[in-house]
Design a protein around this motif. Structure first.
Motif, PDB file in Angstrom:
ATOM      1  N   GLY A  85      -3.766   2.924  -0.418  1.00 11.98           N
ATOM      2  CA  GLY A  85      -2.896   4.440   0.567  1.00 11.98           C
ATOM      3  C   GLY A  85      -1.871   4.613  -0.237  1.00 11.98           C
ATOM      4  N   VAL A  86      -1.516   4.404  -1.567  1.00 15.21           N
ATOM      5  CA  VAL A  86      -0.427   4.169  -2.181  1.00 15.21           C
ATOM      6  C   VAL A  86      -0.894   5.198  -3.156  1.00 15.21           C
ATOM      7  CG1 VAL A  86       0.689   2.235  -1.545  1.00 15.21           C
ATOM      8  CG2 VAL A  86      -0.762   1.741  -3.563  1.00 15.21           C
ATOM      9  N   GLY A  87       0.047   6.100  -4.534  1.00 13.74           N
ATOM     10  CA  GLY A  87      -0.029   6.928  -5.224  1.00 13.74           C
ATOM     11  C   GLY A  87      -0.902   5.446  -6.390  1.00 13.74           C
ATOM     12  N   SER A  88      -1.299   6.379  -7.537  1.00 12.03           N
ATOM     13  CA  SER A  88      -1.840   5.090  -8.636  1.00 12.03           C
ATOM     14  C   SER A  88      -0.659   5.143  -9.735  1.00 12.03           C
ATOM     15  CB  SER A  88      -2.792   5.914  -8.907  1.00 12.03           C
ATOM     16  OG  SER A  88      -2.576   7.036  -9.729  1.00 12.03           O
ATOM     17  N   ASP A  89       0.276   5.925  -9.355  1.00  6.11           N
ATOM     18  CA  ASP A  89       0.989   5.493 -10.483  1.00  6.11           C
ATOM     19  C   ASP A  89       1.961   4.462 -10.215  1.00  6.11           C
ATOM     20  OD1 ASP A  89       2.133   9.172 -10.408  1.00  6.11           O
ATOM     21  OD2 ASP A  89       0.511   7.765 -11.549  1.00  6.11           O
ATOM     22  N   VAL A  90       2.755   4.409  -8.692  1.00  2.00           N
ATOM     23  CA  VAL A  90       3.764   3.338  -7.972  1.00  2.00           C
ATOM     24  C   VAL A  90       2.226   1.683  -7.975  1.00  2.00           C
ATOM     25  CG1 VAL A  90       3.780   2.102  -5.549  1.00  2.00           C
ATOM     26  CG2 VAL A  90       4.087   4.739  -6.610  1.00  2.00           C
ATOM     27  N   GLN A  91       0.542   1.686  -7.968  1.00  2.00           N
ATOM     28  CA  GLN A  91      -0.186   0.509  -7.679  1.00  2.00           C
ATOM     29  C   GLN A  91      -0.145   0.524  -9.643  1.00  2.00           C
ATOM     30  OE1 GLN A  91      -1.304  -0.788  -5.789  1.00  2.00           O
ATOM     31  NE2 GLN A  91      -1.553  -2.333  -7.661  1.00  2.00           N
ATOM     32  N   GLN A 114      -9.832   0.539 -11.772  1.00  2.00           N
ATOM     33  CA  GLN A 114      -9.369  -0.160 -10.750  1.00  2.00           C
ATOM     34  C   GLN A 114      -8.315   0.142 -10.265  1.00  2.00           C
ATOM     35  OE1 GLN A 114      -8.317  -3.874 -12.858  1.00  2.00           O
ATOM     36  NE2 GLN A 114      -9.191  -5.225 -11.607  1.00  2.00           N
ATOM     37  N   ASP A 115      -7.154   0.992 -11.158  1.00  2.00           N
ATOM     38  CA  ASP A 115      -5.842   1.493 -10.338  1.00  2.00           C
ATOM     39  C   ASP A 115      -6.313   2.407  -9.369  1.00  2.00           C
ATOM     40  OD1 ASP A 115      -4.052   1.107 -13.532  1.00  2.00           O
ATOM     41  OD2 ASP A 115      -4.781  -0.289 -12.267  1.00  2.00           O
ATOM     42  N   MET A 116      -7.059   2.604  -9.804  1.00  2.00           N
ATOM     43  CA  MET A 116      -7.427   4.246  -8.601  1.00  2.00           C
ATOM     44  C   MET A 116      -7.982   3.525  -7.170  1.00  2.00           C
ATOM     45  SD  MET A 116      -6.848   7.067  -9.717  1.00  2.00           S
ATOM     46  CE  MET A 116      -7.653   8.233  -8.623  1.00  2.00           C
ATOM     47  N   VAL A 141     -13.634   2.110 -23.346  1.00  2.00           N
ATOM     48  CA  VAL A 141     -14.217   1.609 -22.330  1.00  2.00           C
ATOM     49  C   VAL A 141     -13.764   0.724 -21.442  1.00  2.00           C
ATOM     50  CG1 VAL A 141     -16.111   0.018 -21.625  1.00  2.00           C
ATOM     51  CG2 VAL A 141     -16.267   1.432 -22.991  1.00  2.00           C
ATOM     52  N   VAL A 142     -12.083  -0.067 -21.954  1.00  5.57           N
ATOM     53  CA  VAL A 142     -11.599  -1.008 -21.583  1.00  5.57           C
ATOM     54  C   VAL A 142     -10.495  -0.117 -21.228  1.00  5.57           C
ATOM     55  CG1 VAL A 142     -10.061  -2.446 -22.032  1.00  5.57           C
ATOM     56  CG2 VAL A 142     -11.970  -3.330 -23.875  1.00  5.57           C
ATOM     57  N   ASP A 143     -10.084   0.907 -21.647  1.00  4.57           N
ATOM     58  CA  ASP A 143      -8.838   1.988 -20.405  1.00  4.57           C
ATOM     59  C   ASP A 143      -9.367   2.494 -19.340  1.00  4.57           C
ATOM     60  OD1 ASP A 143      -7.500   3.145 -24.031  1.00  4.57           O
ATOM     61  OD2 ASP A 143      -6.931   1.404 -23.001  1.00  4.57           O
ATOM     62  N   GLY A 144     -10.817   2.746 -19.823  1.00  2.00           N
ATOM     63  CA  GLY A 144     -11.313   3.794 -18.551  1.00  2.00           C
ATOM     64  C   GLY A 144     -11.156   2.305 -17.158  1.00  2.00           C
ATOM     65  N   ALA A 145     -12.074   1.296 -17.735  1.00  4.87           N
ATOM     66  CA  ALA A 145     -12.571   0.070 -16.962  1.00  4.87           C
ATOM     67  C   ALA A 145     -10.892  -0.248 -16.127  1.00  4.87           C
ATOM     68  CB  ALA A 145     -12.372  -0.730 -17.075  1.00  4.87           C
ATOM     69  N   SER A 146      -9.180  -0.058 -16.154  1.00  6.63           N
ATOM     70  CA  SER A 146      -8.404   0.092 -16.184  1.00  6.63           C
ATOM     71  C   SER A 146      -8.332   1.034 -15.464  1.00  6.63           C
ATOM     72  CB  SER A 146      -7.369  -0.674 -17.205  1.00  6.63           C
ATOM     73  OG  SER A 146      -6.494  -0.514 -16.647  1.00  6.63           O
ATOM     74  N   TYR A 147      -8.170   2.017 -15.566  1.00  9.18           N
ATOM     75  CA  TYR A 147      -7.552   2.957 -14.922  1.00  9.18           C
ATOM     76  C   TYR A 147      -8.573   3.174 -13.756  1.00  9.18           C
ATOM     77  CZ  TYR A 147      -7.029   8.278 -13.189  1.00  9.18           C
ATOM     78  OH  TYR A 147      -6.641   8.942 -12.612  1.00  9.18           O
ATOM     79  N   ALA A 151       3.731  -1.643 -10.387  1.00  7.49           N
ATOM     80  CA  ALA A 151       3.439  -2.685  -9.595  1.00  7.49           C
ATOM     81  C   ALA A 151       3.067  -3.646 -10.350  1.00  7.49           C
ATOM     82  CB  ALA A 151       2.824  -2.465  -7.861  1.00  7.49           C
ATOM     83  N   ASN A 152       1.438  -2.962 -11.106  1.00 10.06           N
ATOM     84  CA  ASN A 152       0.487  -4.193 -11.478  1.00 10.06           C
ATOM     85  C   ASN A 152       1.457  -4.855 -13.051  1.00 10.06           C
ATOM     86  OD1 ASN A 152      -1.631  -3.768  -9.567  1.00 10.06           O
ATOM     87  ND2 ASN A 152      -2.542  -2.654 -11.281  1.00 10.06           N
ATOM     88  N   ASP A 153       2.375  -3.595 -13.753  1.00 13.98           N
ATOM     89  CA  ASP A 153       2.722  -3.958 -14.476  1.00 13.98           C
ATOM     90  C   ASP A 153       3.920  -4.760 -14.143  1.00 13.98           C
ATOM     91  OD1 ASP A 153       2.564  -0.467 -16.190  1.00 13.98           O
ATOM     92  OD2 ASP A 153       1.460  -2.262 -16.178  1.00 13.98           O
TER      93      ASP A 153
END
Lengths: 253, 157
Positions: free
Chosen positions: B141-147, B132-134, B124-130, B150-152
């Motif tokens: 308007g950026v790719g989720s990888d970049v976001q 949020q990133d999306m 659930v935690v992993d899913g929620a984090s994902y 950046a978060n990291d």
């Protein structure tokens, strides 16, 4: 039928019996004296435990295996309040010996011991499995005991059986003696070890080794119920708390 | 003429009789162990023992004699309950073992359930984090990888 208070006589020999001098007090001889075709004197040691209807059949087994004299001597040395239990266990052993002339009730003991070994193996496996689960990085759980190890009985011999054990059970549930135990597979395997032609018919009153234990268990159950019920209406102090009717213990796996 | 055993077996010695060569009891009650026959005789009686052994094939008699001795010795030890004492103790052991097995199975089941719950919570935690990133990626308007990178770097400089 109320237990009499035998005065040391075992009922043998013609005593001063009146026409209604049966040990049971009802005028008819007890099952033992009926079987032995002798006068049932007041104070007959067998009378409280072998009634004149079905007692003769039960006593026949006891007489065939142990002998009336031996049983009489045995009962004389037992306190009165313990004699019912002694009679029940003696009848059980006699019936078991007639049913299985080679092993008697020892077959039952072997089967129970086998069950204990199997259960302990299963418990050890489960405890090891639990221990591996609790490790930080648990290794694969140990392989379960193979079906062969669980089913194939170790080769017990009579010398492996428990001898006199110091601790006595708090109570004896005598009705559980007569559960239709799974004795036959072990006993038949033991006979197969000695003789591949293990379906012998032996002499005497035995019904043969191939007969299912359930039939014999039914006879023994009725015997135990009969004996225990007769005395449950007049409980004596120190009587064993026995469960009547259906056995209380679970059947073996 | 039946010859006698030079050394009487324990049974014949106890019964004070001659021991013939074909004595039924001799193989199972040697003279070296007189107590064995005395015990069996006390409970079963010599006549009954002989009859019971005679009715059996020879290859089964030893087992029968041994089991009779075992029964008799338990009966001498405990005249009231005899073998039933051992039977009761074994039944008690069986109940104890069954109870322990149930308890251990319960512990294993509880442990597995706990692990599964933890796994679900982690999912659930992993899913929620994902998720949020999306959402942030779509907003920016950026790719989720970049976001995610950046978060990291923000949270883990």
């Amino acid at each position: 039928m109320n237990p009499t208070n035998p005065n040391g006589g075992d009922g043998s020999g013609g005593g001063s019996s009146s026409s209604g001098g049966g040990g049971t007090g009802s005028g008819s001889p007890c099952g033992a004296c009926k079987f032995l075709r002798r006068k049932c004197v007041p104070g007959c040691i067998f009378a409280p435990y072998f009634d004149s209807e079905q007692g003769a059949a039960h006593f026949a087994a006891v007489h065939k295996v142990f002998g009336a004299s031996n049983v009489s001597k045995l009962l004389l040395h037992i306190p009165v309040h313990k004699r019912l239990d002694a009679v029940v266990t003696i009848c059980y052993e006699a019936q078991a010996r007639l049913r299985d002339p080679v092993y008697g009730c020892v077959a039952h003991i072997f089967a129970l011991q086998q069950q204990v070994v199997n259960l302990q193996a299963e418990l050890s496996y489960l405890q090891a499995h639990l221990a591996t689960m609790e490790l930080p990085s648990p290794p694969p759980p140990p392989p379960p005991p193979s079906a062969a190890a669980l089913i194939t009985p170790p080769q017990f011999s009579i010398s492996d059986l428990p001898s006199a054990v110091s601790s006595m059970p708090a109570s004896y549930d005598l009705s559980s003696l007569f559960e239709p135990m799974v004795m036959q597979p072990w006993a038949m395997q033991q006979r197969a070890l000695h003789d591949p032609r293990h379906h012998h018919q032996f002499g005497g009153g035995s019904s043969g080794p191939g007969s299912p234990a359930g039939g014999g268990g039914g006879d023994l159950q009725s015997l135990a119920r009969e004996l225990l019920h007769r005395h449950s209406s007049s409980p004596s102090p120190g009587s064993v708390p026995c469960s009547e009717g259906s056995p209380s213990h679970s059947h073996p796996k | 003429m039946i010859s006698n055993n030079p050394t009487r077996c324990a049974a014949c010695r106890f019964l004070r009789r001659r021991c013939p060569q074909d004595c039924v009891l001799a193989p199972y009650f040697p003279s070296s162990n007189p107590e064995r026959f005395a015990c069996v005789h006390k409970i079963f009686g010599a006549g009954n023992i002989t009859k019971m052994l005679e009715q059996l094939p020879v290859h089964l008699r030893e087992a029968a004699a041994d089991s009779m001795f075992y029964e008799a010795s338990l009966r001498v030890e405990d005249p009231v309950y005899g073998c039933v004492r051992i039977i009761s103790q074994l039944q008690h052991h069986i109940l104890e073992a069954q109870s322990e097995i149930l308890k251990t199975n319960g512990q294993i089941a509880s442990y597995i359930a706990q692990q599964q719950l933890q796994q679900q919570q982690q999912n659930v935690v992993d899913g929620a984090s994902y998720q949020q990133d999306m959402q942030i990626s779509e907003y920016l308007g950026v790719g989720s990888d970049v976001q995610t990178l950046a978060n990291d770097s923000y949270f883990h400089p």
